[in-house]
Write an enzyme that holds these catalytic residues in place. Structure first.
Site, PDB file in Angstrom:
ATOM      1  N   GLU A   1     -82.209  -1.697   1.657  1.00 30.64           N
ATOM      2  CA  GLU A   1     -81.793  -3.036   2.051  1.00 30.64           C
ATOM      3  C   GLU A   1     -81.521  -3.092   3.559  1.00 30.64           C
ATOM      4  OE1 GLU A   1     -81.442  -6.103   1.744  1.00 30.64           O
ATOM      5  OE2 GLU A   1     -82.196  -6.424  -0.289  1.00 30.64           O
TER       6      GLU A   1
ATOM      7  N   ARG B   1     -83.335 -18.774   2.631  1.00 28.81           N
ATOM      8  CA  ARG B   1     -82.316 -17.810   2.220  1.00 28.81           C
ATOM      9  C   ARG B   1     -80.957 -18.061   2.878  1.00 28.81           C
ATOM     10  NH1 ARG B   1     -87.006 -15.138   0.964  1.00 28.81           N
ATOM     11  NH2 ARG B   1     -86.837 -13.566  -0.691  1.00 28.81           N
TER      12      ARG B   1
END
Length: 476
Positions: free
Chosen positions: A218, A345
């Site tokens: 991530e 997002r």
């Protein structure tokens, strides 16, 4: 017979025999959502165990009974039978429901019971018969973690071989390949030093019957990772999330590493979220595809409106720690504005557009984090969305811009998420009627949750000085 095909007590007993189980592990949750367990020899597995359960001390569980009414029962759910992939001895695990042995009724503060009631309430509304949930729980893999809190001192220290702060460390030799802050999204090895470990985690999850979709590094430095698992019905998805956390932590420990699902363990880089995908189905057909914005139906838009309308109180369950709100700050990709959009997002609710199949049409609530109790969080999200459908709420216009870069005049028009756990709990006090419908949540559960959070988390955090305060104020 696979674990996922066990549907009855008799099949569960046969499953144990077929897998030569030596031990039976009974797992259950405390109120905040951490697994507890007790283990018995396999010869004690019989039909009476499922009907009468095992006695436990409810006063020793966080947020449960007083010592004056402490006797409780845990009864294994036969449909949750899985061979535990972590234990050395062949061990058959069951997730248990909690009962009051005096009334012989399910315990109101058992999170799993609340999720079961949410699924039943959904069917009773006639709106849908199934809620599918897909959580994306991010986490950090550290090489070392140390912390302590005393009346006269406090500190924490974490370390990772990938950490951006270790470029100058004498590692004998230091080979470099340290991930910079916010540079961890999708690098290949050797920068991504955890690919093989995540692969082992993924294979262990699949060994337990949990289908893995993808794994990757991530955004954050220092080992932030994600392993995506396939969506499931609400209760089963919450069960899978418990297995997910258990397996990830234990596989990491095999390799002398440690995992945290803490939302914001490192200052100055992205925190760990749990983007949660939702869709409603009825009679085997999806209810969210349609002809409205981003290919959504009116039902889906009403569902989004319910989430956005109740988000300030909803966050008391989906972001339930004081640390949660250190993630919900500008600049680190966490959605703090209560808006919806396709592909965007920076909004609290996103409509993924990566697939065109009607069956894949869903909404993604991006605000939750993995410190949440999946049973309570998923149930609460469902109840908020159903309220939006029942009241036919309008979510307003979508925001198809980068919210982080909006001028203040525009940004101020969009409602914000609560800035603290205390604020979210205050919102829950004022707005929780939607959770009480169908007796899914009860006043006792709401009151106990608020009291537990204030007494055990907010007040201790508020009262203790921090190392940063010494840096700021010691020589004032």
């Amino acid at each position: 017979m696979s674990a996922n095909s066990v549907t009855s007590i008799k099949e569960a007993i046969k499953f144990a025999e077929a897998n030569d189980a030596k031990m039976i592990d009974l797992k259950f949750l405390d109120f905040p959502g951490t697994w507890q367990h007790l283990t018995i020899p396999a010869h004690r597995l019989d039909e009476e165990l499922f009907e009468q359960g095992m006695g436990i001390d409810g006063s020793s569980m966080r947020g449960w009974q007083s010592i004056a009414a402490s006797d409780m029962q845990v009864r294994p759910d036969p449909t949750t039978a899985r061979m535990d992939p972590i234990t050395k001895l062949p061990t058959l695990s069951f997730i248990c429901n909690v009962f009051d042995p005096i009334t012989d009724q399910p315990y109101s503060r058992d999170p799993r019971y609340i999720a079961q009631k949410a699924e039943n309430h959904l069917k009773e509304t006639g709106i849908a018969d199934t809620a599918f949930v897909g959580p994306e729980a991010e986490f950090f893999i550290f090489d070392d973690v140390r912390y302590d809190v005393t009346p006269y001192s406090s500190f924490y220290a974490v370390d990772s071989q990938e950490g951006a702060w270790n470029t100058g460390r004498n590692e004998g030799p230091n080979l470099g390949y340290k991930l910079g802050y916010k540079r961890g999204y999708f690098p290949v090895p050797p920068y991504d030093s955890l690919s093989d470990l995540r692969g082992e985690m993924a294979m262990t999850l699949e060994k337990a019957g949990i289908v893995v979709d993808v794994h990757h590094h991530e955004v954050a430095t220092a080992g932030q990772s994600e392993i995506g698992i396939k969506y499931n019905s609400l209760l089963k998805s919450a069960d899978d999330l418990q297995w997910f956390k258990y397996i990830i932590k234990n596989v990491a420990r095999r390799h002398q590493k440690t995992v945290t699902f803490m939302p914001k363990p490192i200052h100055g880089d992205n925190g760990s979220g749990m983007h949660t995908h939702f869709s409603l189905w009825k009679g085997g057909k999806p209810l969210f595809p349609g002809e409205r914005y981003a290919g959504l139906s009116d039902t889906a838009l009403h569902f989004i409106a319910g989430i956005l309308d109740h988000a300030p109180s909803l966050l008391a369950f989906t972001n339930p720690t004081t640390n949660s709100f250190k993630r919900l700050v500008p600049g680190y990709e966490a959605p703090i504005k209560l808006a919806y959009s396709s592909r965007n997002r920076s909004s609290a609710v996103r409509i993924p557009m990566v697939q065109s199949s009607p069956a894949s049409k869903r909404i993604e609530f991006r605000t939750p984090d993995p410190s949440s109790n999946g049973y309570l969080a998923f149930a609460a999200i469902l109840m908020a969305g159903l309220d939006g459908i029942e009241r036919q709420l309008d979510p307003g216009d979508p925001v198809d811009k980068n919210i982080y870069n909006l001028p203040p005049v525009e940004a101020d028009k969009i409602p914000s998420a609560p800035a603290s756990l205390e604020e979210a709990l205050a919102c829950l006090v004022e707005d929780h009627d939607y959770l009480l419908r169908g007796d899914v949540f009860t006043e006792d559960v709401i009151e106990s949750w608020i009291n537990y959070k204030f007494e055990n988390e907010i007040e201790p955090t508020r009262l203790r000085p921090t190392p940063l305060e010494y840096k700021l104020y010691f020589d004032i």
